[in-house]
Design an enzyme around this catalytic site. Structure first.
Site, PDB file in Angstrom:
ATOM      1  N   TRP A 445       1.037  -0.937  -0.002  1.00 26.95           N
ATOM      2  CA  TRP A 445      -0.035  -0.094  -0.058  1.00 26.95           C
ATOM      3  C   TRP A 445       0.626   1.465   0.070  1.00 26.95           C
ATOM      4  O   TRP A 445       1.605   1.619   1.160  1.00 26.95           O
ATOM      5  CB  TRP A 445      -0.856  -0.065   1.316  1.00 26.95           C
ATOM      6  CG  TRP A 445      -2.001   1.049   1.347  1.00 26.95           C
ATOM      7  CD1 TRP A 445      -1.832   2.560   1.447  1.00 26.95           C
ATOM      8  CD2 TRP A 445      -3.319   1.013   1.377  1.00 26.95           C
ATOM      9  NE1 TRP A 445      -2.813   2.882   1.280  1.00 26.95           N
ATOM     10  CE2 TRP A 445      -3.921   2.161   1.336  1.00 26.95           C
ATOM     11  CE3 TRP A 445      -4.088  -0.239   1.340  1.00 26.95           C
ATOM     12  CZ2 TRP A 445      -5.239   2.362   1.472  1.00 26.95           C
ATOM     13  CZ3 TRP A 445      -5.589   0.094   1.281  1.00 26.95           C
ATOM     14  CH2 TRP A 445      -6.314   1.183   1.339  1.00 26.95           C
ATOM     15  N   ASP A 446       1.066   1.873  -1.106  1.00 25.91           N
ATOM     16  CA  ASP A 446       1.752   2.797  -1.357  1.00 25.91           C
ATOM     17  C   ASP A 446       1.146   4.318  -1.090  1.00 25.91           C
ATOM     18  O   ASP A 446      -0.156   4.507  -0.991  1.00 25.91           O
ATOM     19  CB  ASP A 446       2.315   2.978  -2.717  1.00 25.91           C
ATOM     20  CG  ASP A 446       3.724   3.633  -2.683  1.00 25.91           C
ATOM     21  OD1 ASP A 446       4.234   4.173  -1.914  1.00 25.91           O
ATOM     22  OD2 ASP A 446       4.530   3.324  -3.732  1.00 25.91           O
ATOM     23  N   ASP A 515      13.030   3.870   0.400  1.00 23.37           N
ATOM     24  CA  ASP A 515      13.241   3.685  -0.957  1.00 23.37           C
ATOM     25  C   ASP A 515      14.864   3.673  -1.166  1.00 23.37           C
ATOM     26  O   ASP A 515      15.178   3.182  -2.266  1.00 23.37           O
ATOM     27  CB  ASP A 515      12.682   5.132  -1.843  1.00 23.37           C
ATOM     28  CG  ASP A 515      11.433   4.524  -2.224  1.00 23.37           C
ATOM     29  OD1 ASP A 515      10.794   3.656  -1.822  1.00 23.37           O
ATOM     30  OD2 ASP A 515      10.838   5.406  -2.899  1.00 23.37           O
TER      31      ASP A 515
HETATM   32  C1  DGJ Z   1       7.464   4.405  -4.093  1.00 25.06           C
HETATM   33  C2  DGJ Z   1       7.725   3.033  -3.466  1.00 25.06           C
HETATM   34  O1  DGJ Z   1       8.417   3.332  -2.375  1.00 25.06           O
HETATM   35  C3  DGJ Z   1       8.602   2.404  -4.417  1.00 25.06           C
HETATM   36  O2  DGJ Z   1       8.837   1.175  -3.708  1.00 25.06           O
HETATM   37  C4  DGJ Z   1       7.723   2.001  -5.628  1.00 25.06           C
HETATM   38  O3  DGJ Z   1       6.646   1.219  -5.137  1.00 25.06           O
HETATM   39  C5  DGJ Z   1       7.273   3.344  -6.207  1.00 25.06           C
HETATM   40  N1  DGJ Z   1       6.598   4.156  -5.446  1.00 25.06           N
HETATM   41  C6  DGJ Z   1       6.188   3.108  -7.252  1.00 25.06           C
HETATM   42  O4  DGJ Z   1       5.864   4.058  -7.857  1.00 25.06           O
END
Ligand code: DGJ
Length: 715
Positions: A445-446, A515
């Site tokens: 879930w981003d 990230d």
């Molecule tokens: C941000 C996330 O933290 C990444 O791992 C990846 O899922 C990207 N978004 C995708 O747009």
């Protein structure tokens, strides 16, 4: 006297009917608690004495109050007096409820302390009741408050930025008010984390110092305030951030705060982490016995270039290297001009892209299942791209003051979850997917932006309380999905570290820690995160080298050895790996599945910080001390540098341990052909716990980015 004891520590309150509730002790257990009531220190008669346990604006304090109210007659300020209290005992602790009442208004505040004795962890929260008929306005209300005696406190907290989250900050508490907070609405923990340590007398070390650990279990806007008052005492509180969150409490209703988690140690910060981790694992976390398997995620290996063929290959490779799950990340949805081929379009249109996946996702999910893999899917359900069908149909569904131009971030807008119609849409869309493709076992879930212009076009009566409404709707959606799909695993991604808090951890199984997957920077990020959050919750992926965030080149072993100290995953293009790399990865994943119980359920001992020296080290010890897992990583190599041995605190000095190297490399030679020794002479030996604890382990690493993982077993 109310004696809230909690394992190794206690809070003592002086409670007298129709007097103000005072806090007279917070710290180690006292054998005669009544003494702190009977022997109060002398106070000069001209000084204003305000040792209130929950000071409110208007109730005699001029410092930052825990709460403040205004009433329908236009008056501000409350004046609270102790009324009554109850204690309910449970097998694992107790719940104290202490009722305070205003001397005039029908305002009642219940301070709730839930303790868990085995972990020395408690949660404080407040329940505010309006017993009258007129509205009461809650301008602010902290979940918990502590007044700590003493003039010399040190504050440790975590702050950072995207891909550099949770860096450790340590500072002496000086006069004035220090606020740590978030006003980001969503993704509220990327820049600051709602957790802190406060040590009395001097800065704590891993093994020494009196330390209080606090963490707010709330995923929305939060605030921790630390004030050194005119007497030199430190007042500390945490709760929902009052900025943009003023609640109106109609007559006959009540308002509940999120909990403030508190723990204490007389032996440094190490026990603080271990207490919190154990408690999180046993009590707090979503589904404690269901683990997220080692996974292969498509993001850094394919970015938006996903289609049926590439994903089939990913699934094949995931099974081949022994992963337990494949996760399809961003890029699989949206049609035509709205297709998600970059971050500029498609969010909100959660329909499988027909060109990339003509047969849909179900056959892929089944393929994964047939290969023994779970299938995971990336979603960013709170968002909408201006370039999307959903936005064209419902421009009024976004978070924004409808009279202003919306501002995008990463080319996207947020959906207004405070609007019940939007909340229902988001729930139903995801629910439908999960019903249609029951093989989906995991949702990443981003959430890739924050709320910078709060507001709603809906008829929601009060946007003053927008942030809380938003957060509550978000939590309702997750809870609802979990109830309907109980075996589903959830990751709180939020562009890395953005939802790292105990409020989210109640619903989610893990966080996407950052990230940034560069193993060197990860050592710092994971070091900070691990102060408060358990390794089980920290997703940590092996990615390709050079690293995509820092450009640093590191060996595969080093990347695995770092990622294996959290929840291991891979996020690269397996078809770019050499045969040796695949073989190494296959073996490392197998080893990880063997040692994972130690990482997830072991007690964490931080032996050497990346802040202190290029040799960083941690140790996980099984609670019965029969097994342990040692990690050591070298991030810089200078000839002649010498590091003192790593003393393995946490082991049993009376046992003997065998040492097995995990992820060994083949024998190495230096560039002139001279054979190099293994990194430790202790591998495959049995040595006493006394040697390991008191003398310690020494490694010889020939190059930087070398590392060792060692499994210790009691004989
Ligand atoms: C941000 C996330 O933290 C990444 O791992 C990846 O899922 C990207 N978004 C995708 O747009």
């Amino acid at each position: 006297m109310i004696n809230i004891s909690c394992g190794k520590w206690q809070i003592i309150l002086k409670a007298q009917k129709e007097s103000k509730l005072e806090i007279v002790h917070a710290g180690p257990l006292l054998s005669h608690p009544e003494e702190v009531i009977n022997h109060r220190p002398p106070v000069f008669p001209w000084l204003n004495k305000t040792d209130w346990a929950y000071p409110v604006r208007g109730g005699g304090t001029f410092h930052e109050p825990a709460a403040s109210f205004s009433f329908s007659d236009g008056q501000i300020g409350a004046d609270l007096f102790f009324h009554s209290h109850t204690k309910k005992s449970f097998d694992d602790g107790a719940l104290w409820e202490i009722c305070l009442k205003d001397s005039h208004y029908p305002l009642e505040i219940i301070l709730r302390f839930r303790t868990w004795d085995n972990y020395s962890v408690m949660e404080e929260s407040v329940l505010i009741r309006n017993r009258g008929g007129e509205e009461i306005h809650i301008n602010q209300a902290a979940s918990g408050f502590l007044r700590l005696k003493g003039n010399d406190f040190w504050l440790t907290h975590l702050a950072g930025s995207w891909a550099n989250e949770n860096r450790l900050i340590e500072e002496k508490v000086e006069r004035g008010l220090k606020i740590l907070d978030s006003r980001e609405g969503a993704r509220t923990t990327r820049h600051q984390n709602p957790s802190l340590l406060l040590s009395r007398g001097r800065a704590s070390t891993e093994t020494s110092g009196e330390v209080f650990g606090l963490s707010l279990a709330w995923d929305g806007n939060w605030r921790l305030a630390c004030e050194k008052d005119d007497q030199g005492d430190v007042l500390i509180q945490g709760g929902i951030n009052p900025a943009g969150s003023q609640s109106v409490l109609p007559g006959g209703t009540e308002w509940k705060s999120p909990p403030l988690i508190m723990t204490w140690s007389g032996e440094g910060r190490g026990p603080i982490s271990r207490q919190l981790h154990r408690w999180a694992n046993d009590v707090k976390m979503a589904k404690r016995h269901e683990e997220v398997p080692v996974l292969l995620n498509s993001w850094e290996g394919a970015y938006f270039n996903v289609n049926s063929d590439t994903i089939k290959k990913f699934i094949h490779d995931a099974a081949d290297i022994g992963a337990g799950m494949f996760v399809l990340d961003d890029g699989w949805f949206g049609q035509g001009d709205d297709a998600r081929n970059s971050d500029k379009a498609g969010l909100g249109d959660w329909e499988i892209n027909k060109e990339k996946f003509p047969q849909g996702l179900a056959p892929l999910a089944k393929k994964a299942r047939d290969k023994g893999l779970k299938f995971g899917l990336w979603l960013e359900p709170e968002m909408v791209s201006p370039q999307s069908k959903l936005y064209r149909e419902h421009p009024e569904w976004i978070v924004n003051n409808p009279h202003h131009q919306p501002l995008t971030e990463r080319f996207q807008l947020m959906l207004d979850l405070s609007n019940r119609e939007v909340e229902a849409y988001v729930f139903q869309t995801i629910d439908q997917y999960l019903c249609d493709i029951p093989e989906i076992g995991y949702i990443k879930w981003d959430c890739n932006r924050q709320i910078t212009s709060p507001g709603s076009a809906s008829s929601n009566p009060s946007t003053n309380d927008f942030f809380r409404h938003y957060e509550e709707a978000f939590l309702r959606i997750i809870k609802g999905l979990r109830e309907k799909h109980p075996s589903l695993l959830f990751q709180a991604c939020a562009s890395g570290g953005g939802r790292m808090n105990y409020g989210a951890l109640e619903q989610f199984h893990e966080f996407w820690t950052s990230d940034n997957t560069d193993p060197v920077q990860r050592l710092f990020i994971q070091w900070g995160s691990g102060l408060f959050y358990p390794a089980r919750a920290m997703a940590s992926h092996v990615t390709s080298s050079p690293n995509h965030q820092t450009g640093r080149t590191t060996p595969l072993k080093f990347r695995f050895d770092v990622a294996m100290s959290g929840r291991l995953g891979l996020e690269l293009q397996p078809s770019h790996m050499s045969d040796e790399e695949r073989t190494f990865s296959r073996r490392a994943i197998k080893e990880y599945n063997r040692i994972r119980p130690l990482v997830f359920d072991g007690d964490l001992y931080r032996l050497r910080a990346p802040y202190e020296s290029p040799l960083t080290s941690i140790l996980f010890v099984r609670p019965d001390k029969k097994e342990a897992l040692l990690f050591a990583w070298l991030t810089q190599r200078f000839v002649g540098d010498n590091y003192s041995p790593l003393k393995l605190q946490g082991l049993d000095e009376n046992l003997s341990y065998s040492l097995e190297e995990i992820n060994p490399l083949p024998p190495m030679v230096d560039p002139s052909g001279i054979p190099l020794p293994r990194t430790s002479t202790l591998y495959d030996q049995t040595v006493s716990g006394s040697y390991l604890v008191n003398h310690g382990v020494e490694f010889q690493f020939f190059t930087e980015y070398s590392s060792a993982v060692v499994l210790l077993k009691a004989k």
